[in-house]
Motif scaffolding. Structure first.
Motif, short mmCIF file in Angstrom:
data_model
loop_
_atom_site.label_atom_id
_atom_site.label_comp_id
_atom_site.label_asym_id
_atom_site.label_seq_id
_atom_site.Cartn_x
_atom_site.Cartn_y
_atom_site.Cartn_z
N ASP A 69 40.30 47.45 38.12
CA ASP A 69 39.12 48.27 38.38
C ASP A 69 37.93 47.50 38.95
O ASP A 69 37.56 46.45 38.43
CB ASP A 69 38.65 48.94 37.10
N ASN A 84 33.94 46.83 39.48
CA ASN A 84 32.75 46.95 38.63
C ASN A 84 31.57 46.30 39.34
O ASN A 84 31.73 45.46 40.20
CB ASN A 84 32.95 46.21 37.30
N SER A 119 34.64 46.48 31.70
CA SER A 119 33.71 47.33 32.42
C SER A 119 32.34 46.67 32.43
O SER A 119 32.15 45.60 31.87
CB SER A 119 33.64 48.71 31.75
#
Length: 91
Positions: free
Chosen positions: A16, A18, A76
């Motif tokens: 992911d 970020n 995150s």
């Protein structure tokens, strides 16, 4: 035909994105990265930068797990600019 652009590490797992932010005339993008194989593991944040969102330069590890509560790494977080400084907050 539209250009196809994909950020890719030289090795390890990209996960992911970020902390995408504009700072001092450059785009900064950080992503979850596990450096020890193409498998999920202790996540780091890898830094890449661009002037134009097309050409990207791999910079290196921006954040790495350091504390006991980061038992699975940094998943995150955010990148933000405040008082002309770039800050990263990974959790």
């Amino acid at each position: 035909m539209a250009a196809k652009i994909h950020i890719q590490p030289k090795y390890g797992l990209l996960n992911d994105p970020n902390g995408f932010v504009w700072y001092n005339g450059r785009y900064y993008l950080f992503y979850q990265w596990f450096p020890f194989g193409a498998v999920h593991g202790m996540k780091h944040w890898f830094q890449t930068e661009s002037f134009d969102l097309v050409n990207w330069e791999n910079i290196g590890v921006a954040l790495k797990p350091e504390y006991g509560y980061e038992s699975h790494g940094l998943y995150s977080g955010s990148g933000f600019v405040h008082n002309q400084h770039l800050y990263l907050e990974g959790v």
